[in-house]
Write an enzyme that holds these catalytic residues in place. Structure first.
Site, PDB file in Angstrom:
ATOM      1  N   SER A 124      12.702 -41.514  -7.323  1.00 32.58           N
ATOM      2  CA  SER A 124      12.260 -41.504  -5.929  1.00 32.58           C
ATOM      3  C   SER A 124      13.282 -40.775  -5.069  1.00 32.58           C
ATOM      4  CB  SER A 124      12.149 -42.958  -5.463  1.00 32.58           C
ATOM      5  OG  SER A 124      12.048 -43.026  -4.059  1.00 32.58           O
ATOM      6  N   TYR A 149      15.390 -52.218  -4.543  1.00 30.81           N
ATOM      7  CA  TYR A 149      14.447 -51.266  -5.142  1.00 30.81           C
ATOM      8  C   TYR A 149      15.099 -49.893  -5.298  1.00 30.81           C
ATOM      9  CZ  TYR A 149      10.957 -47.614  -5.184  1.00 30.81           C
ATOM     10  OH  TYR A 149      10.270 -46.470  -5.492  1.00 30.81           O
ATOM     11  N   LYS A 153      16.348 -47.707  -8.786  1.00 29.99           N
ATOM     12  CA  LYS A 153      15.988 -46.330  -9.187  1.00 29.99           C
ATOM     13  C   LYS A 153      17.246 -45.533  -9.519  1.00 29.99           C
ATOM     14  CE  LYS A 153      11.513 -46.470  -8.975  1.00 29.99           C
ATOM     15  NZ  LYS A 153      10.720 -46.409 -10.206  1.00 29.99           N
TER      16      LYS A 153
HETATM   17  N1  UFG Z   1       5.451 -46.475   9.105  1.00 29.50           N
HETATM   18  C1  UFG Z   1       4.932 -46.895  10.315  1.00 29.50           C
HETATM   19  N2  UFG Z   1       4.043 -47.927  10.298  1.00 29.50           N
HETATM   20  C2  UFG Z   1       3.658 -48.564   9.170  1.00 29.50           C
HETATM   21  C3  UFG Z   1       4.199 -48.119   7.932  1.00 29.50           C
HETATM   22  C4  UFG Z   1       5.104 -47.071   7.952  1.00 29.50           C
HETATM   23  O1  UFG Z   1       5.256 -46.358  11.367  1.00 29.50           O
HETATM   24  O2  UFG Z   1       2.869 -49.506   9.230  1.00 29.50           O
HETATM   25  C5  UFG Z   1       6.363 -45.328   9.096  1.00 29.50           C
HETATM   26  C6  UFG Z   1       7.745 -45.677   8.563  1.00 29.50           C
HETATM   27  O3  UFG Z   1       8.583 -46.155   9.581  1.00 29.50           O
HETATM   28  C7  UFG Z   1       8.178 -44.329   7.995  1.00 29.50           C
HETATM   29  C8  UFG Z   1       6.880 -43.673   7.542  1.00 29.50           C
HETATM   30  O4  UFG Z   1       5.847 -44.361   8.208  1.00 29.50           O
HETATM   31  O5  UFG Z   1       8.743 -43.567   9.001  1.00 29.50           O
HETATM   32  C9  UFG Z   1       6.651 -43.771   6.064  1.00 29.50           C
HETATM   33  O6  UFG Z   1       6.782 -45.116   5.662  1.00 29.50           O
HETATM   34  P1  UFG Z   1       6.320 -45.629   4.228  1.00 29.50           P
HETATM   35  O7  UFG Z   1       6.566 -47.097   4.170  1.00 29.50           O
HETATM   36  O8  UFG Z   1       4.939 -45.171   3.932  1.00 29.50           O
HETATM   37  O9  UFG Z   1       7.269 -44.828   3.239  1.00 29.50           O
HETATM   38  P2  UFG Z   1       8.860 -44.804   3.174  1.00 29.50           P
HETATM   39  O10 UFG Z   1       9.239 -43.395   3.452  1.00 29.50           O
HETATM   40  O11 UFG Z   1       9.493 -45.837   3.950  1.00 29.50           O
HETATM   41  O12 UFG Z   1       9.088 -45.262   1.666  1.00 29.50           O
HETATM   42  C10 UFG Z   1       8.537 -44.524   0.649  1.00 29.50           C
HETATM   43  C11 UFG Z   1       8.129 -45.398  -0.542  1.00 29.50           C
HETATM   44  C12 UFG Z   1       9.315 -45.891  -1.285  1.00 29.50           C
HETATM   45  C13 UFG Z   1      10.290 -44.821  -1.539  1.00 29.50           C
HETATM   46  C14 UFG Z   1      10.663 -44.166  -0.248  1.00 29.50           C
HETATM   47  C15 UFG Z   1      11.639 -43.062  -0.426  1.00 29.50           C
HETATM   48  O13 UFG Z   1       7.364 -46.496  -0.119  1.00 29.50           O
HETATM   49  O14 UFG Z   1       8.875 -46.400  -2.534  1.00 29.50           O
HETATM   50  O15 UFG Z   1       9.501 -43.605   0.306  1.00 29.50           O
HETATM   51  O16 UFG Z   1      12.096 -42.606   0.806  1.00 29.50           O
HETATM   52  F1  UFG Z   1      11.415 -45.301  -2.108  1.00 29.50           F
END
Ligand code: UFG
Length: 338
Positions: A124, A149, A153
């Protein structure tokens, strides 16, 4: 070639299964079904018009793995099986370390006992943390993971690298995924989060479908063009195809080193607000959203330099963001019978 797909009932595993079969490989799926059901296995069978062998077992169970490898004699493993909820990993660190490390080590030990030489590992972009320079290349230094998590990784990449250096009988490729979204164009397989989704796109599609009342956007005061976080959203079918390219590189003896790492993203940075607005336009729906405070642990921005994967794997993300957002909505509607 005969490929074991661990976690093949899950989101990325099921899409990869479909692409492997499309490329002429034989697939066996193993999954313990703790975080998936048979929906995507059945969907993959329908897409491929094939009865894909499925075995319910836990990758931490050495006896079960031995029996599986004895029965099928694999040429390669793609190891997806893992726990993946960032927030949950903070409250259940032992479960995450036990499961994610043990399953990889058990798979590697079983591969060595049975002479299976090739493995592709699901890593990841979380291993980079907040990088000083963007986009990140494979040489960008890894930062200490911000959750069990993420750390699991990083540890798994270390386990692979040390194992391969020590024994010389294995070849591995770790693919560092950016943010996978979307679904197969058939709408027969896609992401099926249990309970309230943690990730942005499933939250968007469930809000559009009326399952969730409102989408919360976590912070609009970041140092980015519109104040919301930047990510590299990659279509899950493109991501699945990167696994086929990685396997074929190993099968063809083209790996330049026995352990290689590739970024798998699009190279395009998209903000949370842009994604939300694009989803509305492409699908003709209105999303009820509001800006709330920042989510703990979120990094500001990360996107991929994909030059290495483009050059060495001969792979490039093909699908447009619009097509991907349309596929995600088609899948949500199919799941809800809309
Ligand atoms: N976000 C919102 N509202 C929500 C969910 C997410 O605004 O309800 C925003 C988050 O703050 C972030 C973006 O959308 O800015 C993406 O969030 P995600 O949770 O979809 O993804 P992340 O980038 O946080 O995490 C993902 C995967 C992980 C991985 C990570 C690596 O879920 O498994 O990318 O950066 F490790």
């Amino acid at each position: 070639m005969k490929v074991l797909v661990t976690g093949g009932a899950g989101y990325i595993g099921s899409h990869t299964t479909v692409e492997l079969i499309g490329a002429g490989h034989e697939v066996v799926i193993v999954d313990n079904l703790v975080n998936a059901d048979m929906t995507c296995v059945e969907g993959a069978c329908r897409i491929c018009g094939a009865d894909i062998p499925f075995e319910q077992a836990d990758c931490c169970d050495a006896g079960a793995m031995d029996a599986l490898f004895e029965k099928y004699r694999f040429d390669a493993v793609i190891h997806f099986a893992a726990l993946k909820a960032v927030g949950e990993s903070v409250s259940k660190p032992l479960e995450y370390y036990r499961n994610n490390l043990d399953s990889l080590m058990t798979v590697l030990e079983t591969m060595r006992r049975h002479g299976t030489p090739n493995i592709v590992f699901s890593s990841s972009c979380t291993v980079y943390g907040q990088a000083d320079r963007l986009p990140v290349t494979e040489q960008t230094p890894r930062r200490e993971g911000s959750s069990p998590y993420g750390k699991s990784k990083q540890m798994c990449e270390n386990i692979l690298s040390d194992t391969i250096a020590a024994y010389g009988d294995l070849t591995a490729i770790a693919l560092r995924y950016f943010n996978p979204i979307g679904a197969h164009p058939s709408a027969l397989i896609g992401e099926l989060p249990r309970g309230t989704p943690n990730n942005l796109l499933p939250f968007i599609t469930q809000t559009a479908a009326g399952i969730r009342e409102q989408l919360s956007i976590f912070g609009d005061d970041y140092d980015t063009p519109d104040g919301t976080n930047l990510r590299d959203y990659i279509d899950v079918v493109d991501l699945a195809q990167a696994h086929v390219a990685a396997l074929e590189r190993m099968f063809g003896g083209r790996s330049s080193e026995p352990f290689e790492v590739f970024n798998v993203g699009t190279g395009r940075a998209v903000s949370v607000l842009e994604l939300v607005r694009r989803f509305e336009i492409v699908n003709g729906v209105k999303l009820n959203y509001r800006i709330v405070g920042r989510r703990a642990g979120d990094i500001v921005a990360v996107w991929a330099d994909t030059a290495r994967a483009n050059r060495e794997l001969g792979w490039t993300a093909q699908r447009s963001l619009d097509d991907t957002l349309a596929s995600a909505w088609r899948w949500e509607k199919a799941v809800r019978g809309m």
